[in-house]
Write a protein that holds these residues in place. Sequence first.
Motif, PDB file in Angstrom:
ATOM      1  N   ARG A   1      17.460  -0.211  -0.408  1.00  6.07           N
ATOM      2  CA  ARG A   1      17.655  -1.337  -0.160  1.00  6.07           C
ATOM      3  C   ARG A   1      16.693  -2.407  -0.456  1.00  6.07           C
ATOM      4  O   ARG A   1      16.863  -3.553  -1.116  1.00  6.07           O
ATOM      5  N   ALA A   2      15.563  -2.077  -0.402  1.00  6.33           N
ATOM      6  CA  ALA A   2      14.384  -3.007  -1.325  1.00  6.33           C
ATOM      7  C   ALA A   2      14.537  -3.106  -2.674  1.00  6.33           C
ATOM      8  O   ALA A   2      14.467  -4.266  -2.990  1.00  6.33           O
ATOM      9  N   ALA A   3      14.857  -2.083  -3.289  1.00  5.77           N
ATOM     10  CA  ALA A   3      15.010  -1.951  -4.771  1.00  5.77           C
ATOM     11  C   ALA A   3      16.185  -3.072  -5.118  1.00  5.77           C
ATOM     12  O   ALA A   3      16.361  -3.836  -6.058  1.00  5.77           O
ATOM     13  N   LEU A   4      17.332  -2.790  -4.471  1.00  5.49           N
ATOM     14  CA  LEU A   4      18.645  -3.600  -4.719  1.00  5.49           C
ATOM     15  C   LEU A   4      18.607  -4.914  -4.520  1.00  5.49           C
ATOM     16  O   LEU A   4      19.141  -5.735  -5.070  1.00  5.49           O
ATOM     17  N   TRP A   5      17.573  -5.382  -3.206  1.00  2.17           N
ATOM     18  CA  TRP A   5      17.520  -6.783  -3.246  1.00  2.17           C
ATOM     19  C   TRP A   5      16.517  -7.386  -4.034  1.00  2.17           C
ATOM     20  O   TRP A   5      16.827  -8.439  -4.771  1.00  2.17           O
ATOM     21  N   ALA A   6      15.464  -6.918  -4.381  1.00  2.10           N
ATOM     22  CA  ALA A   6      14.631  -7.666  -5.367  1.00  2.10           C
ATOM     23  C   ALA A   6      14.791  -7.274  -6.681  1.00  2.10           C
ATOM     24  O   ALA A   6      14.540  -8.268  -7.496  1.00  2.10           O
ATOM     25  N   ILE A   7      15.443  -6.200  -7.114  1.00  3.05           N
ATOM     26  CA  ILE A   7      15.465  -5.901  -8.603  1.00  3.05           C
ATOM     27  C   ILE A   7      16.923  -5.799  -8.907  1.00  3.05           C
ATOM     28  O   ILE A   7      17.326  -6.473 -10.144  1.00  3.05           O
ATOM     29  N   GLY A   8      17.756  -5.235  -8.251  1.00  2.00           N
ATOM     30  CA  GLY A   8      19.343  -5.106  -8.663  1.00  2.00           C
ATOM     31  C   GLY A   8      19.536  -4.070  -9.747  1.00  2.00           C
ATOM     32  O   GLY A   8      18.578  -3.435 -10.342  1.00  2.00           O
ATOM     33  N   PRO A   9      20.835  -3.759  -9.942  1.00  2.18           N
ATOM     34  CA  PRO A   9      21.360  -2.836 -10.825  1.00  2.18           C
ATOM     35  C   PRO A   9      21.341  -3.365 -12.341  1.00  2.18           C
ATOM     36  O   PRO A   9      20.880  -4.364 -12.413  1.00  2.18           O
ATOM     37  N   ALA A  10      21.094  -2.393 -13.235  1.00  4.63           N
ATOM     38  CA  ALA A  10      21.190  -2.653 -14.351  1.00  4.63           C
ATOM     39  C   ALA A  10      22.347  -3.176 -14.923  1.00  4.63           C
ATOM     40  O   ALA A  10      23.573  -3.187 -14.374  1.00  4.63           O
ATOM     41  N   ASP A  11      22.365  -3.998 -15.897  1.00  5.30           N
ATOM     42  CA  ASP A  11      23.701  -4.662 -16.445  1.00  5.30           C
ATOM     43  C   ASP A  11      24.641  -3.538 -16.596  1.00  5.30           C
ATOM     44  O   ASP A  11      24.353  -2.581 -17.486  1.00  5.30           O
ATOM     45  N   GLY A  12      25.852  -3.669 -16.425  1.00  5.00           N
ATOM     46  CA  GLY A  12      27.054  -3.031 -16.693  1.00  5.00           C
ATOM     47  C   GLY A  12      27.359  -2.085 -15.870  1.00  5.00           C
ATOM     48  O   GLY A  12      28.014  -0.921 -15.992  1.00  5.00           O
ATOM     49  N   ILE A  13      26.217  -1.810 -14.817  1.00  5.35           N
ATOM     50  CA  ILE A  13      26.229  -0.552 -13.778  1.00  5.35           C
ATOM     51  C   ILE A  13      26.441  -1.071 -12.329  1.00  5.35           C
ATOM     52  O   ILE A  13      25.654  -2.189 -11.973  1.00  5.35           O
ATOM     53  N   THR A  14      27.158  -0.466 -11.344  1.00  3.88           N
ATOM     54  CA  THR A  14      27.363  -0.874 -10.302  1.00  3.88           C
ATOM     55  C   THR A  14      26.711   0.182  -9.267  1.00  3.88           C
ATOM     56  O   THR A  14      26.469  -0.037  -8.048  1.00  3.88           O
ATOM     57  N   THR A  15      26.546   1.314  -9.805  1.00  3.31           N
ATOM     58  CA  THR A  15      26.464   2.377  -9.001  1.00  3.31           C
ATOM     59  C   THR A  15      24.794   3.016  -9.245  1.00  3.31           C
ATOM     60  O   THR A  15      24.269   3.241 -10.447  1.00  3.31           O
ATOM     61  N   VAL A  16      24.006   2.681  -8.350  1.00  5.86           N
ATOM     62  CA  VAL A  16      22.714   3.358  -8.266  1.00  5.86           C
ATOM     63  C   VAL A  16      22.438   4.671  -7.776  1.00  5.86           C
ATOM     64  O   VAL A  16      23.147   4.809  -6.755  1.00  5.86           O
ATOM     65  N   SER A  17      21.950   5.679  -8.699  1.00  2.00           N
ATOM     66  CA  SER A  17      21.837   7.008  -8.076  1.00  2.00           C
ATOM     67  C   SER A  17      20.751   7.616  -8.467  1.00  2.00           C
ATOM     68  O   SER A  17      19.626   7.018  -8.489  1.00  2.00           O
ATOM     69  N   SER A  18      20.604   9.080  -8.618  1.00  6.90           N
ATOM     70  CA  SER A  18      19.497   9.561  -8.586  1.00  6.90           C
ATOM     71  C   SER A  18      19.544  11.044  -9.343  1.00  6.90           C
ATOM     72  O   SER A  18      20.697  11.550  -9.797  1.00  6.90           O
ATOM     73  N   ALA A  19      18.368  11.299 -10.048  1.00  9.24           N
ATOM     74  CA  ALA A  19      18.325  12.618 -10.745  1.00  9.24           C
ATOM     75  C   ALA A  19      17.103  13.392 -10.254  1.00  9.24           C
ATOM     76  O   ALA A  19      16.117  12.805 -10.072  1.00  9.24           O
ATOM     77  N   PHE A  20      17.371  14.729 -10.387  1.00  6.33           N
ATOM     78  CA  PHE A  20      16.041  15.703 -10.336  1.00  6.33           C
ATOM     79  C   PHE A  20      16.262  16.425 -11.718  1.00  6.33           C
ATOM     80  O   PHE A  20      17.058  16.862 -12.317  1.00  6.33           O
ATOM     81  N   TYR A  21      14.759  16.453 -12.199  1.00  6.93           N
ATOM     82  CA  TYR A  21      14.292  17.118 -13.536  1.00  6.93           C
ATOM     83  C   TYR A  21      13.920  18.471 -13.184  1.00  6.93           C
ATOM     84  O   TYR A  21      12.876  18.567 -12.742  1.00  6.93           O
ATOM     85  N   MET A  22      14.569  19.715 -13.439  1.00  2.00           N
ATOM     86  CA  MET A  22      14.551  20.855 -12.927  1.00  2.00           C
ATOM     87  C   MET A  22      13.649  21.585 -14.185  1.00  2.00           C
ATOM     88  O   MET A  22      14.344  21.733 -14.988  1.00  2.00           O
ATOM     89  N   ALA A  23      12.557  21.811 -13.897  1.00  4.99           N
ATOM     90  CA  ALA A  23      11.670  22.534 -15.154  1.00  4.99           C
ATOM     91  C   ALA A  23      11.342  24.045 -14.736  1.00  4.99           C
ATOM     92  O   ALA A  23      11.007  24.161 -13.810  1.00  4.99           O
TER      93      ALA A  23
END
Length: 327
Positions: free
Chosen positions: A113-135
């Motif tokens: 919520r804080a990130a979307l309020w102050a920063i917002g999504p990247a151009d052309g993207i409406t879905t903020v999501s996540s990833a894990f990097y499994m090493a």
Amino acid sequence: MTFREQLHRRAAAFGGRVVLAEGWDQRVQEAARVIEHEGIAAVQTLPATITAGEHLDQVAELLAARKPEKVRDLAHARALAADPLRFAAGLVALGVVDAAVAGATRPTADVLRAALWAIGPADGITTVSSAFYMAFDHSPIPNSRGSQGGGSVLTFTDCAVVPDPDPQQLAEIAWAAARDRRLIVGDEAVVAFLSYSTHGSAGGPRVEKVRQGVERFRELAPGVPSDGELQGDAALVPEIALRKAAGSPAAGKANVLVFPDLDSGNIAYKLVQRLAGASATGPIVQGLAQPMADLSRGATAADVVDVAAAALLQAAGRVLGSPAEDV
């Protein structure tokens, strides 16, 4: 050199600035010392309440400008900006720092919520999501791609944010993961959209959702090798790929695994981490215009350092330019 060592080394080369929002937490304090000692970044930590500061009014004005319907007056804006998560996100949006890290003491929803309020999504993207990097210390699949330091790194997405993505959301999740993989790991993304079916071996609405997600992803990123729907073994094991999906541009070679829903993604990363001994870096928030990273509330100090390094590499791609721009 391990993936983690490479992550720190590449982040240090950027010479960025990171704010750790929960500076009162012991793990965050220890992480700040490590980040500074290793030269990964210049670090700022925040107190539990921000009562003053040269940027408080600027963050307050930013929040009011971005969502005026949520702000009554200047005093209310200052009170909102004094929350460490919103203040950290505001510092990123204003360019005072390159990346923010939060979530050691607050849930993912608060960070987003804080990130979307102050920063917002990247151009052309409406879905903020996540990833894990499994090493992995050693490649779990013979001849698998994504080799780093004698081991292997797989991107698992989405594992923390979107419960049941529709086809467009699946495509945007995969696009963000492919883009960030090139920034964080440094290799080329090969994307597999996972399902209980491979190339029509089964059917149903959930399989069709994955197929449509693949079609939309190829419109977003036509230059990235991708395929789906694929079962997990067909995505990762070359011999099985030959039997189940011969000629596929991604089967048997995938290093980005796109899960059809949050249940499967979250369960998979935890099983691989606990049973296969993989280290899990994340959740890395993807799809924002500028980086703000989320932490598990069970994160260790080492986890905080790793997530900060990954967020700095996201920032480096945006500041310095990257071949990921054509993803």
